[in-house]
Design a protein around this motif. Structure first.
Motif, PDB file in Angstrom:
ATOM      1  N   VAL A   4      79.864 -33.510  17.576  1.00  0.00           N
ATOM      2  CA  VAL A   4      79.926 -34.697  16.730  1.00  0.00           C
ATOM      3  C   VAL A   4      81.393 -35.038  16.511  1.00  0.00           C
ATOM      4  N   ASP A   5      81.739 -36.291  16.815  1.00  0.00           N
ATOM      5  CA  ASP A   5      83.097 -36.786  16.602  1.00  0.00           C
ATOM      6  C   ASP A   5      83.078 -37.837  15.501  1.00  0.00           C
ATOM      7  N   PHE A   6      83.905 -37.628  14.484  1.00  0.00           N
ATOM      8  CA  PHE A   6      84.083 -38.596  13.404  1.00  0.00           C
ATOM      9  C   PHE A   6      85.374 -39.351  13.668  1.00  0.00           C
ATOM     10  N   TYR A   7      85.269 -40.666  13.858  1.00  0.00           N
ATOM     11  CA  TYR A   7      86.424 -41.521  14.053  1.00  0.00           C
ATOM     12  C   TYR A   7      86.695 -42.241  12.734  1.00  0.00           C
ATOM     13  N   ILE A   8      87.828 -41.938  12.130  1.00  0.00           N
ATOM     14  CA  ILE A   8      88.178 -42.487  10.819  1.00  0.00           C
ATOM     15  C   ILE A   8      89.090 -43.681  11.051  1.00  0.00           C
ATOM     16  N   LEU A   9      88.579 -44.856  10.719  1.00  0.00           N
ATOM     17  CA  LEU A   9      89.292 -46.102  10.987  1.00  0.00           C
ATOM     18  C   LEU A   9      90.230 -46.476   9.850  1.00  0.00           C
ATOM     19  N   PRO A  10      91.366 -47.075  10.186  1.00  0.00           N
ATOM     20  CA  PRO A  10      92.252 -47.606   9.148  1.00  0.00           C
ATOM     21  C   PRO A  10      91.641 -48.870   8.537  1.00  0.00           C
ATOM     22  N   PRO A  11      92.151 -49.293   7.390  1.00  0.00           N
ATOM     23  CA  PRO A  11      91.557 -50.442   6.682  1.00  0.00           C
ATOM     24  C   PRO A  11      91.508 -51.748   7.472  1.00  0.00           C
ATOM     25  N   ASN A  12      92.424 -51.958   8.406  1.00  0.00           N
ATOM     26  CA  ASN A  12      92.493 -53.245   9.111  1.00  0.00           C
ATOM     27  C   ASN A  12      91.621 -53.327  10.361  1.00  0.00           C
ATOM     28  N   VAL A  13      90.781 -52.330  10.594  1.00  0.00           N
ATOM     29  CA  VAL A  13      89.951 -52.326  11.803  1.00  0.00           C
ATOM     30  C   VAL A  13      88.496 -52.591  11.436  1.00  0.00           C
ATOM     31  N   MET A  14      87.896 -53.556  12.136  1.00  0.00           N
ATOM     32  CA  MET A  14      86.488 -53.872  11.913  1.00  0.00           C
ATOM     33  C   MET A  14      85.625 -52.866  12.662  1.00  0.00           C
ATOM     34  N   ARG A  15      84.698 -52.253  11.960  1.00  0.00           N
ATOM     35  CA  ARG A  15      83.850 -51.208  12.532  1.00  0.00           C
ATOM     36  C   ARG A  15      83.099 -51.691  13.767  1.00  0.00           C
ATOM     37  N   ASP A  16      82.464 -52.846  13.689  1.00  0.00           N
ATOM     38  CA  ASP A  16      81.618 -53.303  14.793  1.00  0.00           C
ATOM     39  C   ASP A  16      82.418 -53.544  16.067  1.00  0.00           C
ATOM     40  N   GLU A 108      80.375 -40.757  15.065  1.00  0.00           N
ATOM     41  CA  GLU A 108      80.276 -41.341  13.721  1.00  0.00           C
ATOM     42  C   GLU A 108      81.532 -42.170  13.492  1.00  0.00           C
ATOM     43  N   ILE A 109      81.358 -43.431  13.134  1.00  0.00           N
ATOM     44  CA  ILE A 109      82.478 -44.330  12.861  1.00  0.00           C
ATOM     45  C   ILE A 109      82.585 -44.465  11.341  1.00  0.00           C
ATOM     46  N   VAL A 110      83.755 -44.120  10.792  1.00  0.00           N
ATOM     47  CA  VAL A 110      83.947 -44.112   9.344  1.00  0.00           C
ATOM     48  C   VAL A 110      84.987 -45.155   8.975  1.00  0.00           C
ATOM     49  N   THR A 111      84.600 -46.100   8.127  1.00  0.00           N
ATOM     50  CA  THR A 111      85.526 -47.142   7.677  1.00  0.00           C
ATOM     51  C   THR A 111      86.312 -46.651   6.464  1.00  0.00           C
ATOM     52  N   SER A 112      87.198 -47.487   5.975  1.00  0.00           N
ATOM     53  CA  SER A 112      88.004 -47.120   4.808  1.00  0.00           C
ATOM     54  C   SER A 112      87.267 -47.342   3.492  1.00  0.00           C
ATOM     55  N   ASP A 113      86.076 -47.911   3.541  1.00  0.00           N
ATOM     56  CA  ASP A 113      85.276 -48.134   2.338  1.00  0.00           C
ATOM     57  C   ASP A 113      84.921 -46.791   1.693  1.00  0.00           C
ATOM     58  N   SER A 114      85.124 -46.672   0.389  1.00  0.00           N
ATOM     59  CA  SER A 114      84.913 -45.384  -0.295  1.00  0.00           C
ATOM     60  C   SER A 114      83.462 -44.912  -0.209  1.00  0.00           C
ATOM     61  N   GLN A 115      82.501 -45.813  -0.298  1.00  0.00           N
ATOM     62  CA  GLN A 115      81.098 -45.418  -0.192  1.00  0.00           C
ATOM     63  C   GLN A 115      80.773 -44.938   1.231  1.00  0.00           C
ATOM     64  N   ASP A 116      81.329 -45.616   2.225  1.00  0.00           N
ATOM     65  CA  ASP A 116      81.121 -45.205   3.611  1.00  0.00           C
ATOM     66  C   ASP A 116      81.732 -43.825   3.854  1.00  0.00           C
ATOM     67  N   ARG A 117      82.892 -43.595   3.296  1.00  0.00           N
ATOM     68  CA  ARG A 117      83.545 -42.277   3.468  1.00  0.00           C
ATOM     69  C   ARG A 117      82.731 -41.174   2.796  1.00  0.00           C
ATOM     70  N   GLN A 118      82.150 -41.457   1.629  1.00  0.00           N
ATOM     71  CA  GLN A 118      81.336 -40.447   0.962  1.00  0.00           C
ATOM     72  C   GLN A 118      80.070 -40.141   1.772  1.00  0.00           C
ATOM     73  N   SER A 119      79.437 -41.160   2.319  1.00  0.00           N
ATOM     74  CA  SER A 119      78.264 -40.949   3.177  1.00  0.00           C
ATOM     75  C   SER A 119      78.639 -40.119   4.404  1.00  0.00           C
TER      76      SER A 119
END
Length: 152
Positions: A4-16, A108-119
């Motif tokens: 499993v690879d978690f890719y943690i995106l910076p705030p300026n990157v759109m997940r989709d 797993e693609i992780v955005t900078s949103d705090s709820q997304d990071r907690q999930s």
């Protein structure tokens, strides 16, 4: 062992848009890809984006419905039905799909949103408890540039 690879995106990157890039790289590396979304509406939005995200290339893809895998190397789904022929799953759902262990690699693609990071933290813990090989990738380098070359 499944990876499993978690890719943690910076705030300026759109997940989709990042999903489109990573799905394309996985396909170019010879993998069939399944993108798990939360619902049909999200799957359809991603389906449309995959047609237009890159003007100079085409990523063959389609919606995965009721076991119809067709000939598309990239499938997009939204329920617990998992295709048989895919090696890579990109999970965009809040939970880990029940049949996640059918894939050699999960992304797993992780955005900078705090709820997304907690999930994502919760999924990470579950994957670890289930014995998956875990890797995380911070996709912003020391100069604020987005890294895309690590994907395989």
């Amino acid at each position: 062992m499944n990876r499993v690879d978690f890719y943690i995106l910076p705030p300026n990157v759109m997940r989709d848009r990042y999903v489109c890039t990573i799905a394309n790289k996985a396909w170019q590396n010879g993998n069939n890809v399944f993108i798990q979304t939360e619902d049909r509406e999200t799957a359809e939005l991603l389906d449309n984006l995959l047609w237009t995200y890159n003007d100079i290339s085409f990523l063959p893809h389609g919606l995965y419905e009721a076991g119809d895998q067709g000939n598309n190397p990239v499938l997009i789904g939204w329920n617990e039905q998992i295709p048989d022929k895919c090696q890579v799953m990109i999970n965009l759902a809040e939970d880990i799909p029940k049949k996640a262990d059918h894939f050699a690699r999960i992304i797993e693609i992780v955005t900078s949103d705090s709820q997304d990071r907690q999930s994502a933290r919760n999924r990470y813990r579950i994957y670890r408890e289930q014995g998956y090989e875990l890797h995380d990738h911070n996709m912003e380098d020391d100069h604020g540039n987005i890294q895309t070359s690590r994907t395989s």
